[in-house]
Structures are given as C-alpha cells and as structure tokens.
Design an enzyme around this catalytic site. Structure first.
Site, PDB file in Angstrom:
ATOM      1  N   LYS A 150     -79.819  -6.172  31.080  1.00  0.00           N
ATOM      2  CA  LYS A 150     -79.351  -5.699  32.385  1.00  0.00           C
ATOM      3  C   LYS A 150     -77.806  -5.905  32.305  1.00  0.00           C
ATOM      4  O   LYS A 150     -77.070  -6.772  31.518  1.00  0.00           O
ATOM      5  CB  LYS A 150     -79.910  -5.921  33.411  1.00  0.00           C
ATOM      6  CG  LYS A 150     -79.976  -7.768  33.690  1.00  0.00           C
ATOM      7  CD  LYS A 150     -80.566  -8.090  34.978  1.00  0.00           C
ATOM      8  CE  LYS A 150     -80.562  -9.807  35.005  1.00  0.00           C
ATOM      9  NZ  LYS A 150     -81.274 -10.283  36.145  1.00  0.00           N
ATOM     10  N   ARG A 210     -87.784 -13.794  47.055  1.00  0.00           N
ATOM     11  CA  ARG A 210     -86.723 -13.072  46.918  1.00  0.00           C
ATOM     12  C   ARG A 210     -87.331 -11.781  46.852  1.00  0.00           C
ATOM     13  O   ARG A 210     -87.259 -10.723  47.573  1.00  0.00           O
ATOM     14  CB  ARG A 210     -85.981 -13.188  45.610  1.00  0.00           C
ATOM     15  CG  ARG A 210     -84.613 -12.297  45.477  1.00  0.00           C
ATOM     16  CD  ARG A 210     -83.685 -12.858  44.452  1.00  0.00           C
ATOM     17  NE  ARG A 210     -84.422 -12.473  43.399  1.00  0.00           N
ATOM     18  CZ  ARG A 210     -84.039 -12.570  41.968  1.00  0.00           C
ATOM     19  NH1 ARG A 210     -82.607 -13.115  41.991  1.00  0.00           N
ATOM     20  NH2 ARG A 210     -84.506 -12.586  40.959  1.00  0.00           N
ATOM     21  N   TYR A 245     -46.936 -18.048  39.731  1.00  0.00           N
ATOM     22  CA  TYR A 245     -46.956 -17.703  41.261  1.00  0.00           C
ATOM     23  C   TYR A 245     -47.196 -19.157  42.044  1.00  0.00           C
ATOM     24  O   TYR A 245     -48.177 -19.688  41.575  1.00  0.00           O
ATOM     25  CB  TYR A 245     -48.059 -16.757  41.809  1.00  0.00           C
ATOM     26  CG  TYR A 245     -47.822 -15.397  41.041  1.00  0.00           C
ATOM     27  CD1 TYR A 245     -46.565 -14.759  41.636  1.00  0.00           C
ATOM     28  CD2 TYR A 245     -48.299 -14.724  40.332  1.00  0.00           C
ATOM     29  CE1 TYR A 245     -46.468 -13.390  41.369  1.00  0.00           C
ATOM     30  CE2 TYR A 245     -48.178 -13.507  39.644  1.00  0.00           C
ATOM     31  CZ  TYR A 245     -47.409 -12.784  40.129  1.00  0.00           C
ATOM     32  OH  TYR A 245     -46.771 -11.553  39.887  1.00  0.00           O
ATOM     33  N   MET A 285     -52.637 -11.581  37.117  1.00  0.00           N
ATOM     34  CA  MET A 285     -53.642 -10.432  36.937  1.00  0.00           C
ATOM     35  C   MET A 285     -53.488  -9.871  35.378  1.00  0.00           C
ATOM     36  O   MET A 285     -54.714  -9.452  34.953  1.00  0.00           O
ATOM     37  CB  MET A 285     -52.973  -9.099  37.639  1.00  0.00           C
ATOM     38  CG  MET A 285     -53.747  -7.891  37.368  1.00  0.00           C
ATOM     39  SD  MET A 285     -53.050  -6.343  38.291  1.00  0.00           S
ATOM     40  CE  MET A 285     -53.314  -6.618  40.040  1.00  0.00           C
TER      41      MET A 285
END
EC number: 5.1.1.1
Length: 358
Positions: A35, A130, A255, A303
C-alpha cells in the site's frame, strides 16, 4: 549526474528481505503489503520484484486495479475493504479479495447481485479498536456471511496488533488469545502478524503473515535496525551538493538565522527539501552521509534545499553525492533524530523525487 533527488530502489534488497521473512516464518504464506505506493518504493516496482510473494496487501481498490493492469496475477487483498456497492463487481471481475470490518460492508454484500462470490477476510477487533467486529458481534456477523451467497466459502479470519512493535508489551499476547479463542475450530486461513508480529511474535505467524515495512529493510521497532534481522534497506534517497562555501564563525545560515557557526567552517547545500518530502522539522544535527561520513544538518530545511556543516577542512565539492538515508545511513536513525518513524519518511516523498530501480 542529475542534481535533483532520487530514490534508488534495490530489487535484490527486496528479494533478500522477502527471503529473510520467509525464514522467520517458514510455515506461513507471505502477503506482501505494498500500500501507499509500495511504501514509497513504487507499487509496480515492488510487486514485480516480489513475484514470489504469495499475495499482496493493499489499502485501496485503485492500487489493486493498477497491479492487475500491470500483469500481477497473485492474490490481492484490500486491507480496508470496499466502500461502495459499485466496487463489488470490480472485485469479482479482477479476482480481488476483501476485508470486511464494518456492518455497512456486510449489508452491501447481502443486497448486491453479483455474478460470482467474493473472497472475504473477516476482521476481528481483538483490541486495537480501530477496524473490525468486536467479540460480541463476531458470531452474528460470521453467521450472516456464511448465509450470504455473495461470499465465497470458507471465510478467512484476521486481526491487527496495536503494540506488536513493543516486544515487551504483553498486550499482543492478550490480542492473540482473544482472536484464537473466538475463532477456534473455524475453517479458513488466519492472519494476525504484521512486520513486528512476524519478527518478534512467532506464535502469531499463522497461515499468512502480512509484512509491510520489514519488506523494505526497515525494522518496525523504535531503536532497532533492519540489519539486526538480516534485512537490507531497499531505498537509497540520494541527492548531491549544489554549493560548497566557506562560512565564518558567528554568522547564521538559512531562514530565520536559526543556526550560527561557532567557528569557521565549510557548508554544503544539498538539493533536497520539504518540497521533496524531506521533513522541514529535521533538527540541527540530523545526519546526512557525504563522502563516507555523517555530516549534520544546520539551519532550517527549506523547500528545495538543506544545508550541512562539512567541517573546517572539508574537501567536498559541488556534484558530490549526498545520501539522506540508505544502507550507510539507516532510515531508522534519521527518523529517530527527527522524532518520527521510518514509515513516514519513506512514504512522504513527493512526485518531484524520481523513484527508479537500481
């Protein structure tokens, strides 16, 4: 070499890990869990490398359909089951097994007209709370499934562990006892063990094990490493230095001027950032592997880039490779520095990262 990050996937590592898990559970079949795009390793990449697996576990129907379209003929199991009645003909048409864990799924099975029955794995809530039917609900649900013409017989049985990745936590034994008592004497396959179950709880291995993270060479247990179990990292997340610069003591970088050098040093800028899925919250000191050594991240991850302290006398140069995690730098170690789990790191890579078989 392309300067942008890539995830190199080792087919031999995947095969080694499958063999190691078979050795751990020699009496069990293996439902390889692929998955979330094969845990970030590429769904078809992984399935094609693991053709000797007995089946594949998936979270979503579209994943199963992609495998069938890609030529995979092995047993497929939807671990969360189906969500709409219109999914059921697709399960029939593509020979896909389904988990049943909720009354809404049972009702759809009873009310839909199908050309042939669906293979069902009935999920028992043995304590995770769950998904699954409680022990009090089990007998009624089982009887309804047995009476349903859309359900192939025998019905298979499963549960999922809450704390198997804590080897000293006895709750796994409680769950096993609850499941075994409830299902005693019933026909069909049984599957309890995820990666942690297969590695740490041999009495849980049953007819099928469902390894996920261990297939990719990663230990499911915090503080442990896959290598301790004969597992090999299947992913190498690699980028390169796009700048190397001298940096003066007492000068900040990045930053927010978050980090300041205590002495003159050389900094390297690596072409990877949170836009690629590398966590922005990686703290100072998180290791990166450059030219045979660990070097620490300094300043904030941005980023597209992150910065590492190469050291005052570093000879590294632009274009040199930087390993974010892999065989030389286990992803478990990186995850521990960041305060997360390896599962999250490997599955959160963004489409900007090329995933390729190495």
């Amino acid at each position: 070499m392309n300067p942008f990050p890539r995830a190199e996937i080792s087919s031999s590592a995947l095969q080694t890990n499958l063999a190691a898990l078979r050795q751990q559970a020699p009496a069990s079949r293996v439902m390889a869990v692929v998955k979330a795009n094969g845990y970030g390793h590429g769904l078809l990449n992984v399935a094609n490398c693991l053709v000797s697996a007995d089946g594949f576990g998936l979270a979503r129907l579209d994943e199963a359909l992609e495998l069938r379209a890609g030529g995979v003929t092995a047993r497929l199991l939807l671990l969360e089951g189906f969500f709409r009645a219109t999914d059921l003909p697709l399960l029939v048409g593509h020979d896909i097994d389904t988990v049943v864990h909720h009354s809404s799924q049972l009702e759809m099975l009873e009310q839909t007209v199908l050309s042939k029955p669906v293979t069902v794995w009935l999920k028992v809530d043995s304590g995770m709370h769950r998904l699954g039917f409680t022990p009090e609900q089990f007998s009624t649900v089982y009887d309804r499934l047995m009476a349903c013409s859309n359900v192939a017989k025998p019905i298979h049985l499963m549960t999922h562990f809450a704390c198997a990745d804590e080897p000293d936590n006895t709750y796994t034994s409680v769950q096993m006892a609850a499941f075994n008592t409830l299902t005693a004497g019933l026909p069909g396959f049984r599957t309890l063990a995820n990666s942690a179950g297969a590695l740490y709880w041999p009495q849980s291995q049953g007819d099928w094990i469902r390894p996920g993270i261990a297939l990719y060479g990663v230990s499911p247990v915090t503080g442990d490493c896959g290598a301790n179990h004969g597992l090999v990292p299947a992913m190498e997340l690699v980028s390169q230095l796009i700048a190397v610069r001298d940096h003066k003591a007492n000068q900040p970088v990045g930053y927010g001027c978050f980090w300041t050098a205590k002495q003159d040093t050389r900094l390297g800028v690596v072409a990877i950032g949170y836009g690629d899925g590398y966590p922005r919250n990686a703290p100072e000191g998180t290791p990166v592997w450059v030219n045979g050594r660990r070097v620490p991240i300094v300043g904030r991850v941005s980023m597209d880039m992150l910065t590492v302290d190469l050291g005052q006398d570093a000879q590294d140069k632009v274009g040199d490779s930087a390993l974010l995690w892999g065989k030389a730098l286990p992803v478990e170690e990186v995850a521990e520095h960041i305060g997360t789990i390896a599962y999250e790191l490997v599955t959160k890579l963004t489409p900007r990262v090329a995933v390729c078989l190495a």
